[in-house]
Design an enzyme around this catalytic site. Structure first.
Site, PDB file in Angstrom:
ATOM      1  N   SER A  64      13.749  75.220  46.580  1.00  0.00           N
ATOM      2  CA  SER A  64      14.451  74.364  45.614  1.00  0.00           C
ATOM      3  C   SER A  64      13.844  72.965  45.535  1.00  0.00           C
ATOM      4  CB  SER A  64      15.924  74.249  46.000  1.00  0.00           C
ATOM      5  OG  SER A  64      16.508  75.519  46.137  1.00  0.00           O
TER       6      SER A  64
HETATM    7  N1  SAH Z   1      17.060  78.130  50.455  1.00  0.00           N
HETATM    8  C1  SAH Z   1      15.714  78.497  50.062  1.00  0.00           C
HETATM    9  C2  SAH Z   1      15.607  78.706  48.552  1.00  0.00           C
HETATM   10  C3  SAH Z   1      15.440  80.122  48.319  1.00  0.00           C
HETATM   11  S1  SAH Z   1      15.496  80.747  46.678  1.00  0.00           S
HETATM   12  C4  SAH Z   1      14.691  77.507  50.560  1.00  0.00           C
HETATM   13  O1  SAH Z   1      15.085  76.468  51.096  1.00  0.00           O
HETATM   14  O2  SAH Z   1      13.493  77.791  50.461  1.00  0.00           O
HETATM   15  C5  SAH Z   1      16.802  81.927  46.889  1.00  0.00           C
HETATM   16  C6  SAH Z   1      16.582  83.033  47.879  1.00  0.00           C
HETATM   17  O3  SAH Z   1      17.748  83.854  47.852  1.00  0.00           O
HETATM   18  C7  SAH Z   1      15.411  83.956  47.550  1.00  0.00           C
HETATM   19  O4  SAH Z   1      14.527  83.997  48.633  1.00  0.00           O
HETATM   20  C8  SAH Z   1      16.092  85.314  47.318  1.00  0.00           C
HETATM   21  O5  SAH Z   1      15.319  86.399  47.753  1.00  0.00           O
HETATM   22  C9  SAH Z   1      17.370  85.170  48.127  1.00  0.00           C
HETATM   23  N2  SAH Z   1      18.473  86.050  47.735  1.00  0.00           N
HETATM   24  C10 SAH Z   1      18.811  86.483  46.501  1.00  0.00           C
HETATM   25  N3  SAH Z   1      19.886  87.261  46.550  1.00  0.00           N
HETATM   26  C11 SAH Z   1      20.251  87.336  47.860  1.00  0.00           C
HETATM   27  C12 SAH Z   1      21.300  88.011  48.551  1.00  0.00           C
HETATM   28  N4  SAH Z   1      22.184  88.786  47.933  1.00  0.00           N
HETATM   29  N5  SAH Z   1      21.376  87.856  49.895  1.00  0.00           N
HETATM   30  C13 SAH Z   1      20.490  87.089  50.573  1.00  0.00           C
HETATM   31  N6  SAH Z   1      19.469  86.440  49.962  1.00  0.00           N
HETATM   32  C14 SAH Z   1      19.356  86.558  48.622  1.00  0.00           C
END
Ligand code: SAH
Length: 213
Positions: A64
């Site tokens: 993000s």
């Molecule tokens: N917090 C992260 C941002 C990640 S983007 C950072 O600091 O880098 C969102 C993430 O959520 C992605 O990696 C995606 O694969 C994950 N995601 C999507 N749906 C999900 C679910 N149901 N359970 C766990 N992770 C999920």
């Protein structure tokens, strides 16, 4: 680039992109100054690590925008001694920022390879208070519930009921809610007893919350 150059870029990022936009909590700002964001992005993105935008981390996912990480961290009012759940480990960056402040971070990633990479990265950086797992975060992490706060970093069409249940009395959750690939609303949920107060905070764009089949 030298380590002190990254530190300078990071301090500048925290000041101009995050502090100047209204994030004031000193613990949040200190955590953002500390966590080496450039260590959380793929090699071809290292030069962009301190820019004012999300970056691709592979598998169609993103780390993000720094300001959003700062905003979501501050709004859950993180404190030493607390236990926080994150859904969507991604690069592990948000988990690391939280782990600088609270006692324990549990983080769930649905894409196995991303979860593995983040686990290794966090271990190499010396984080001992973050526990990771590969699963569909919809169900939360019952064994460790209830949580002081829950941070969801993927956009859900509705707030998963298990996550609401796993909040402590007085707990806070921040979650982007809305259709995938469109603008969503960042929602704050505050739990008091058995009641929930939901407030819309700002429009955001997150990658979709996936469901395991
Ligand atoms: N917090 C992260 C941002 C990640 S983007 C950072 O600091 O880098 C969102 C993430 O959520 C992605 O990696 C995606 O694969 C994950 N995601 C999507 N749906 C999900 C679910 N149901 N359970 C766990 N992770 C999920």
């Amino acid at each position: 680039m030298l380590m002190q150059d990254y530190t300078m870029l990071r301090n500048e990022m925290v000041k101009t992109q995050i502090g100047n936009r209204g994030v004031k909590d000193s613990a949040t700002l200190a955590a953002l100054r500390k966590v080496p964001r450039h260590s959380f992005v793929p090699t071809d993105q290292v030069a962009n690590a301190y820019e004012d935008r999300p970056l691709a981390i592979g598998y169609g996912q993103t780390i993000s925008q720094p300001y959003i990480v700062g905003y979501m961290t501050e709004i859950i009012k993180p404190k030493a001694g607390q236990k926080v759940l994150e859904i969507g480990t991604g690069s592990g960056y948000q988990a690391a920022v939280l782990a600088e402040i609270v006692s324990k971070v549990y983080t769930i990633e649905i894409v196995e390879e991303l979860g593995k990479q983040a686990t290794t990265r966090l271990k190499n950086l010396g984080y001992k208070n973050i526990e990771t797992k590969t699963a569909d975060g919809y169900h939360g992490w019952k064994e460790h519930a209830p949580f002081d706060a829950i941070v969801v970093t993927a956009a859900a069409e509705f707030i998963p009921p298990p996550l609401k249940e796993q909040l402590k009395d007085g707990g806070r959750m921040i979650i982007p809610v809305g259709s995938p690939y469109m603008t969503q609303q960042l929602m704050l949920i505050e739990k008091t007893g058995k009641s929930y107060r939901t407030t819309s905070k700002m429009p955001v764009r997150f990658v979709p919350f996936k469901r395991s089949q």
